[in-house]
Every structure is written in C-alpha cells, then in structure tokens.
Design an enzyme around this catalytic site. Structure first.
Site, PDB file in Angstrom:
ATOM      1  N   GLN A 213       1.297  -1.125  -0.412  1.00  0.00           N
ATOM      2  CA  GLN A 213      -0.319   0.235  -0.116  1.00  0.00           C
ATOM      3  C   GLN A 213       0.817   0.882  -0.339  1.00  0.00           C
ATOM      4  O   GLN A 213       0.304   2.534  -0.638  1.00  0.00           O
ATOM      5  CB  GLN A 213      -1.052  -0.489   0.792  1.00  0.00           C
ATOM      6  CG  GLN A 213      -1.840  -0.673   1.106  1.00  0.00           C
ATOM      7  CD  GLN A 213      -1.866  -1.908   1.753  1.00  0.00           C
ATOM      8  OE1 GLN A 213      -0.871  -2.605   2.224  1.00  0.00           O
ATOM      9  NE2 GLN A 213      -2.823  -2.866   2.276  1.00  0.00           N
ATOM     10  N   ASP A 254      -6.177   1.997  12.953  1.00  0.00           N
ATOM     11  CA  ASP A 254      -7.794   1.305  12.602  1.00  0.00           C
ATOM     12  C   ASP A 254      -8.481   1.279  13.481  1.00  0.00           C
ATOM     13  O   ASP A 254      -9.575   0.533  13.262  1.00  0.00           O
ATOM     14  CB  ASP A 254      -7.280   0.043  11.989  1.00  0.00           C
ATOM     15  CG  ASP A 254      -7.504   0.525   9.809  1.00  0.00           C
ATOM     16  OD1 ASP A 254      -7.846  -0.080   9.473  1.00  0.00           O
ATOM     17  OD2 ASP A 254      -5.660   0.699   9.991  1.00  0.00           O
TER      18      ASP A 254
END
Length: 381
Positions: A213, A254
């Site tokens: 990513q 997260d």
C-alpha cells in the site's frame, strides 16, 4: 454486486481526480462507485456496487480500504440497501463484520442504520427512512473531510512544536491519504500540510508488505502532490533511523483502544520500537471515531488474519497470474504464511495521538476519555 465500471485507456497512468468513493443515481437505480485501489497505480478502474454483498467483496479485497473511508462506505452501504429495498438489518450486519479490526466501518454502519430506524419508529415510510440513511452517510462523508483538514492543522502545529528547526523528514507506513478519507487523509494529510508550508524535506515511504500500500498508493499520492518522497523496503527503516535520517514517524490507525493502544497496518509496532530507541517522535493521526471506548486495551483488539497467498504470491495489474490467489508465486507450493493485517502498539510508545479535536500527549486512558467527551460536546452543540 460490484462490477468493473470504467478504466483509463491506453498506457497513460498519470493520476486523475477520481474520488475514492461517490454515490450516483443513474436511471437503473442508485449505486456506490469505488476507485479500485487494488489496481493502482497501473490503472484507474472504478467498481460499481449495487448491493451490500458487492460492497463487502470490495472491502475484503481491499478495493476500498482505510479506516475513515470504510466508515463512509459502511454508511453508504446501508443507504444502498435501503434505497434498493433490501433487508437493511441484514445488510448492516454483513457490512459491520467485513473487517473486524477497523472500528470506523461499524461506526458508519450504525450511524446510517440508526437514522433509518429512527424514521420508521416515528411512523415514516420506507422511502423516507432510506432518505434519512443516505443523508446520514453524506453527513459522515462531509464530516470526515472537515476532520481531515483539522487533523492536518493540528498535526502540523505539533510537528512544528516538536521540531522547531523545520525541514521535517517524515517516515510513514501504509497509506493514509485521500484514498482512505473523505478529505486529504490522516497522517498523510499532515505531511501534505508540511509540504505546502515548505517544511517537508523528505517523505520516507515504507513499501508496506504484503500488499504494498505504501509503494502503490502513498507513492502515487505523493507524486500527484509534487512531494519530495523516497520509497524504501519495510526492513530498511532501521538503517534510516540509525543514520539519523528520520525526524518523526506519522501513521494512521484502524482502532485505538480505550487505554491508547493503537492497531494499525502490520509493521507499525516495529517502527514505534525503533522510534523510541532513537528518540524520534511517533505520532498517530486518526479521527475521534477511531477511538473505541468499548475496547479496553490492546489485548482486546481483534486482529484480522489475511490469506496466506498475500505473502506467498505477488499480485500486479496486467501481469499473467499462476498462483492459487491469482498472483505470481514467490514461495514453494504449500508454504504456510503468517499474515496478520495489523499489529498493536502500546500507548507508552506513542508520543501523541492527533485528532480533529486536537492532540493527546501523553497518551493515557484518562486523556483519551476526556478527548471523547469534548468531541461529543462539540457534536451535540
């Protein structure tokens, strides 16, 4: 379901301004359009989701990802089910469980579902309830864009306080820009603010295994914004610290537990250890919605385990595949792989948590609780 909707033609892969997520209402019915992040940076392909199951597939395949954006997607998914006449409760349940570590997903689902149920409880029609769910999703989308801008301001102010000499050399992990947000992101938005203020000397970009990513997405966003950036393998970070080339680490999150433990893309915890040893600030940037008071500590965070083929194979757009997971095998057939999506950094290794309501430092259960109370007061007023 989710279908390929459009893709860039030819070999010109320069970035465009396609949003990561948008709601559309073509004649055949409302849809949720996603920029497929698994295809970046080679090509910009959009997916169209017409129901919750298609959106779940997109979430689990990481076509749409990143804590704030998952919250927005979850809210729109509930609205999509409501406007198309599907079972809203069932859709909400499957969406909320699509990625267990990312708390924003469940928050977004709950917000849209609550708006939908409130109308029905007042005797409103299913159409009115669907409109309420969509309004809640759009409001969350707008609020996240505003939160992103505020986090950038608070984060840059903190950097300038911690590093008054300027010329910041920032190391980041995974992807935290506009691809994960209704605005310009979380940690990346702070680095971008430093760049625009002329105070970013270098953005060090971890490639971020196993799905790259950082290499695929953060480098993509840094390039489109004209930032000075350099890509490195995850295991090269230690040599950067040892050479004195890192002034601060900026990551997203997260889920943040009530005690300040931070779950983020796997590889974040080793950076925190390195940063502490080398006396470098380790800063987490996330909206208040990522703080989960119902998760008491790091040990209580459910860490998602990803398929082993994400480690034993490498995927690349437009490259012939041969592996069981659709990628190019890089390990012997039958190799087992340990592939947690996240790791957890304890609060004592976190210099500060930056939110839209300001920065928390030192990071403690008490300071986070006070932050959440302030956030609720602002929301109510």
């Amino acid at each position: 379901m989710a279908d390929q909707y459009a893709q860039s033609g030819g070999k010109d892969t320069r970035p465009t301004d396609k949003p990561a997520i948008r709601w559309e209402e073509p004649p055949e019915g409302p849809v949720l359009v996603l920029l497929d992040q698994t295809r970046l940076p080679a090509e910009e392909v959009e997916l169209v989701c017409t129901d919750a199951s298609g959106l779940v597939d997109a979430i689990q395949s990481l076509a749409v990802r990143g804590a704030p954006l998952l919250g927005i997607a979850g809210a729109y998914g509930v609205a999509l089910a409501a406007t198309r006449g599907y079972d809203v409760g069932e859709a909400a349940n499957v969406l909320a469980g699509a990625r267990p570590t990312a708390v924003n997903l469940a928050v977004g689902v709950r917000r849209a579902r609550a708006a939908h149920e409130a109308v029905l409880e007042r005797g409103g029609s299913t159409g009115q309830a669907a409109e309420a769910a969509l309004a809640a999703a759009r409001q969350l989308h707008a609020q996240d864009a505003e939160a992103s801008a505020r986090m950038a301001r608070h984060g840059l102010a903190l950097l300038d306080e911690l590093l008054p000499a300027g010329g910041h050399r920032i190391l980041t992990h995974c992807n935290t820009g506009s691809l994960v947000s209704g605005g310009e992101g979380t940690a990346f938005a702070v680095a971008l603010a430093a760049h625009r203020a002329g105070r970013l000397r270098r953005l060090w970009v971890d490639e971020t295994r196993p799905l790259l990513q950082g290499a695929r997405l953060t480098a993509y966003e840094a390039a489109r914004n004209g930032m000075a950036y350099t890509l490195l393998t995850d295991n090269a970070a230690g040599s950067l610290f040892a050479a004195g080339e890192v002034d601060a680490v900026l990551i997203g999150a997260d889920r943040i537990a009530a005690d300040g433990s931070v779950a983020n893309k796997v590889g974040s915890y080793p950076l925190a250890v390195l940063a502490r040893y080398h006396h470098v600030p380790f800063i987490v940037v996330a909206p208040v919605t990522t703080v989960d008071p119902d998760t008491p500590d790091g040990a209580s965070i459910e860490v998602e385990q990803r398929p082993g083929y994400e480690v034993t194979e490498i995927t690349a757009p437009q490259v012939p595949v041969a592996g069981a997971g659709g990628g190019i095998p890089v390990a012997p057939l039958g190799t087992q792989a340990y592939n947690p999506a996240f790791d957890v950094t304890p609060p004592e290794l976190v210099t500060a948590i930056v939110t839209e309501e300001g920065a928390v430092s030192p990071v403690t259960a008490e300071s986070l609780a006070q932050l959440c109370v302030r956030s609720r007061q602002v929301t109510i007023s």
